[in-house]
Design a protein around this motif. Structure first.
Motif, PDB file in Angstrom:
ATOM      1  N   LEU A 255      36.139 -73.989  -9.414  1.00 46.48           N
ATOM      2  CA  LEU A 255      36.810 -75.285  -9.475  1.00 46.48           C
ATOM      3  C   LEU A 255      35.904 -76.391  -9.990  1.00 46.48           C
ATOM      4  N   PHE A 256      34.637 -76.360  -9.630  1.00 48.38           N
ATOM      5  CA  PHE A 256      33.785 -77.531  -9.823  1.00 48.38           C
ATOM      6  C   PHE A 256      32.746 -77.415 -10.939  1.00 48.38           C
ATOM      7  N   ILE A 257      32.455 -76.204 -11.404  1.00 47.05           N
ATOM      8  CA  ILE A 257      31.411 -76.037 -12.411  1.00 47.05           C
ATOM      9  C   ILE A 257      32.020 -75.416 -13.667  1.00 47.05           C
ATOM     10  N   LYS A 258      32.020 -76.162 -14.765  1.00 51.38           N
ATOM     11  CA  LYS A 258      32.743 -75.755 -15.960  1.00 51.38           C
ATOM     12  C   LYS A 258      32.275 -74.407 -16.515  1.00 51.38           C
ATOM     13  N   ARG A 259      30.957 -74.263 -16.658  1.00 51.11           N
ATOM     14  CA  ARG A 259      30.441 -73.013 -17.228  1.00 51.11           C
ATOM     15  C   ARG A 259      30.702 -71.842 -16.295  1.00 51.11           C
ATOM     16  N   ARG A 260      30.537 -72.049 -14.987  1.00 51.37           N
ATOM     17  CA  ARG A 260      30.797 -70.983 -14.025  1.00 51.37           C
ATOM     18  C   ARG A 260      32.287 -70.645 -13.991  1.00 51.37           C
ATOM     19  N   ARG A 261      33.151 -71.655 -14.171  1.00 51.75           N
ATOM     20  CA  ARG A 261      34.581 -71.397 -14.212  1.00 51.75           C
ATOM     21  C   ARG A 261      34.928 -70.498 -15.398  1.00 51.75           C
ATOM     22  N   ALA A 262      34.363 -70.820 -16.558  1.00 51.02           N
ATOM     23  CA  ALA A 262      34.602 -69.999 -17.742  1.00 51.02           C
ATOM     24  C   ALA A 262      34.103 -68.577 -17.527  1.00 51.02           C
ATOM     25  N   LYS A 263      32.946 -68.461 -16.881  1.00 51.07           N
ATOM     26  CA  LYS A 263      32.362 -67.148 -16.624  1.00 51.07           C
ATOM     27  C   LYS A 263      33.231 -66.337 -15.671  1.00 51.07           C
ATOM     28  N   ASN A 264      33.685 -66.945 -14.588  1.00 53.94           N
ATOM     29  CA  ASN A 264      34.483 -66.225 -13.602  1.00 53.94           C
ATOM     30  C   ASN A 264      35.851 -65.826 -14.145  1.00 53.94           C
ATOM     31  N   ILE A 265      36.448 -66.714 -14.925  1.00 51.66           N
ATOM     32  CA  ILE A 265      37.742 -66.382 -15.519  1.00 51.66           C
ATOM     33  C   ILE A 265      37.568 -65.292 -16.577  1.00 51.66           C
ATOM     34  N   GLY A 266      36.493 -65.371 -17.345  1.00 53.74           N
ATOM     35  CA  GLY A 266      36.217 -64.319 -18.324  1.00 53.74           C
ATOM     36  C   GLY A 266      36.030 -62.972 -17.655  1.00 53.74           C
ATOM     37  N   TYR A 267      35.334 -62.970 -16.510  1.00 57.67           N
ATOM     38  CA  TYR A 267      35.119 -61.716 -15.779  1.00 57.67           C
ATOM     39  C   TYR A 267      36.449 -61.149 -15.285  1.00 57.67           C
ATOM     40  N   LEU A 268      37.321 -62.012 -14.807  1.00 53.26           N
ATOM     41  CA  LEU A 268      38.638 -61.567 -14.336  1.00 53.26           C
ATOM     42  C   LEU A 268      39.455 -60.985 -15.495  1.00 53.26           C
ATOM     43  N   LYS A 269      39.416 -61.637 -16.637  1.00 56.02           N
ATOM     44  CA  LYS A 269      40.141 -61.117 -17.802  1.00 56.02           C
ATOM     45  C   LYS A 269      39.581 -59.758 -18.226  1.00 56.02           C
ATOM     46  N   GLY A 270      38.268 -59.619 -18.154  1.00 55.81           N
ATOM     47  CA  GLY A 270      37.666 -58.345 -18.501  1.00 55.81           C
ATOM     48  C   GLY A 270      38.076 -57.245 -17.544  1.00 55.81           C
ATOM     49  N   ALA A 271      38.108 -57.569 -16.250  1.00 58.50           N
ATOM     50  CA  ALA A 271      38.514 -56.578 -15.253  1.00 58.50           C
ATOM     51  C   ALA A 271      39.964 -56.160 -15.450  1.00 58.50           C
ATOM     52  N   LEU A 272      40.821 -57.116 -15.770  1.00 60.34           N
ATOM     53  CA  LEU A 272      42.228 -56.783 -16.037  1.00 60.34           C
ATOM     54  C   LEU A 272      42.362 -55.925 -17.296  1.00 60.34           C
ATOM     55  N   SER A 273      41.583 -56.256 -18.307  1.00 58.23           N
ATOM     56  CA  SER A 273      41.594 -55.470 -19.538  1.00 58.23           C
ATOM     57  C   SER A 273      41.125 -54.044 -19.277  1.00 58.23           C
ATOM     58  N   ALA A 274      40.079 -53.897 -18.473  1.00 57.96           N
ATOM     59  CA  ALA A 274      39.552 -52.562 -18.156  1.00 57.96           C
ATOM     60  C   ALA A 274      40.559 -51.733 -17.386  1.00 57.96           C
ATOM     61  N   PHE A 275      41.424 -52.390 -16.650  1.00 59.94           N
ATOM     62  CA  PHE A 275      42.466 -51.675 -15.912  1.00 59.94           C
ATOM     63  C   PHE A 275      43.372 -50.896 -16.865  1.00 59.94           C
ATOM     64  N   LYS A 276      43.498 -51.412 -18.093  1.00 61.34           N
ATOM     65  CA  LYS A 276      44.390 -50.770 -19.075  1.00 61.34           C
ATOM     66  C   LYS A 276      43.713 -49.644 -19.842  1.00 61.34           C
ATOM     67  N   ASP A 277      42.413 -49.833 -20.189  1.00 64.54           N
ATOM     68  CA  ASP A 277      41.782 -48.852 -21.069  1.00 64.54           C
ATOM     69  C   ASP A 277      40.457 -48.292 -20.553  1.00 64.54           C
ATOM     70  N   GLY A 278      40.047 -48.663 -19.342  1.00 71.48           N
ATOM     71  CA  GLY A 278      38.852 -48.063 -18.748  1.00 71.48           C
ATOM     72  C   GLY A 278      37.558 -48.750 -19.042  1.00 71.48           C
ATOM     73  N   GLY A 279      37.548 -49.771 -19.918  1.00 79.65           N
ATOM     74  CA  GLY A 279      36.344 -50.548 -20.136  1.00 79.65           C
ATOM     75  C   GLY A 279      35.455 -50.080 -21.264  1.00 79.65           C
ATOM     76  N   ARG A 280      35.877 -49.107 -22.050  1.00 78.49           N
ATOM     77  CA  ARG A 280      35.048 -48.607 -23.133  1.00 78.49           C
ATOM     78  C   ARG A 280      34.916 -49.651 -24.240  1.00 78.49           C
ATOM     79  N   ASN A 281      33.852 -49.512 -25.017  1.00 82.05           N
ATOM     80  CA  ASN A 281      33.620 -50.383 -26.176  1.00 82.05           C
ATOM     81  C   ASN A 281      34.860 -50.382 -27.077  1.00 82.05           C
ATOM     82  N   PRO A 282      35.436 -51.556 -27.356  1.00 78.02           N
ATOM     83  CA  PRO A 282      36.644 -51.592 -28.171  1.00 78.02           C
ATOM     84  C   PRO A 282      36.461 -51.106 -29.591  1.00 78.02           C
ATOM     85  N   SER A 283      35.192 -51.082 -30.077  1.00 75.17           N
ATOM     86  CA  SER A 283      34.946 -50.622 -31.442  1.00 75.17           C
ATOM     87  C   SER A 283      34.959 -49.112 -31.527  1.00 75.17           C
TER      88      SER A 283
END
Length: 283
Positions: A255-283
């Motif tokens: 809520l209070f730290i902009k860079r940490r907010r971006a980091k935490n939301i990015g981590y959540l998006k990554g975890a949700l993405s990994a739920f679909k494909d297992g987290g392997r390198n997209p390339s």
């Protein structure tokens, strides 16, 4: 003094703020390979690597940290490799100490130097999230010691062993690739901390410290964690990563730290993405 038995490999991504100091710390005549993951400052990077006589490999897209390290290693012809972050600096005698350690401990498969922060405080990796039960216990080592895992900011190993194990896992885009490499190196011999070799590491400064960069890194950190946990037999790797991501996202710093907010939301998006494909390198 130069050392022709070691090639230093570093991966850059908009790293011009720190890369000059790293290259300056390398003894003249020591082979260096800089692999760039599609930075926006390729012209300045080319001039810099020309100044220091380093080999430059320019990728047209960001292939990830581990795969870029593999590209750099493929250009090396020396007995030893040192994978060094662009925001790290060798201290006097570091290469010589690592080479001497390799001669003293011929069965060791990989080494970490003594890694210090900018204030001279020791940074020591006690364990891995992949193998959480295996942790260094007690005080920081004050002499050479066998360890369970290596920190990725400065990994020294024999090129033959690195090639034998297939290098970094190309399925890991970034983060946890050092844990995975450590565990595979360990199958060929113990891992060791080398006390007399010193490296200063400005942790987290290899790329600009911007919210968008923090979100990008966190996204792939979550994906890599899900993949690596699954690779090493965790019963619910994707769920464990998602639960960790949710707890990070609901923390007060979101809520209070902009860079940490971006980091935490990015981590959540990554975890949700990994739920679909297992987290392997997209390339």
């Amino acid at each position: 003094m130069p050392n022709s038995s070691v090639t230093i490999i570093t991966v850059s991504y908009n790293s011009m703020a720190v890369l000059p100091a790293m290259l300056k710390s390398v003894p003249k005549g020591t082979p260096v390979v800089v692999v760039d993951n599609a930075s926006s400052d390729a012209g300045a990077l080319k001039a810099l690597t020309d100044e220091y006589g380093a080999i430059l490999h320019l990728n047209t897209n960001n292939v990830g940290f581990g795969p870029a390290c593999n590209q750099g290693a493929a250009k090396a012809q020396t007995e030893f490799l040192l994978f060094l972050n662009p925001d790290a600096e060798l201290q006097a005698g570091a290469l010589e100490a690592l080479i001497q350690a390799a001669k003293t401990y011929p069965d060791v498969s990989g080494f970490n130097p003594r890694i210090l922060d900018q204030n001279g405080n020791q940074s020591f990796k006690r364990g891995s999230k992949i193998k959480p039960k295996e942790r260094w216990k007690g005080a920081l080592p004050t002499a050479d010691a066998v360890v369970s895992v290596l920190a990725g900011s400065a990994i020294f190993c024999r090129r033959a062993v690195f090639e034998e194990i297939g290098g970094f896992d190309p399925a890991i885009f970034m983060y946890h690739e050092d844990d995975d490499l450590s565990l595979r190196l360990r199958e060929h011999g113990p891992l060791m901390y080398c006390h007399d070799a010193k490296v200063v590491h400005l942790s987290g400064h290899g790329s600009p410290r911007l919210p968008a960069v923090a979100a990008f890194k966190a996204y792939y950190s979550a994906r890599s964690r899900a993949y690596a946990l699954g690779k090493y037999g965790h019963p619910r790797p994707k769920l464990a990563t998602l639960v960790a991501a949710v707890f990070r996202a609901i923390g007060p710093d979101t809520l209070f730290i902009k860079r940490r907010r971006a980091k935490n939301i990015g981590y959540l998006k990554g975890a949700l993405s990994a739920f679909k494909d297992g987290g392997r390198n997209p390339s």
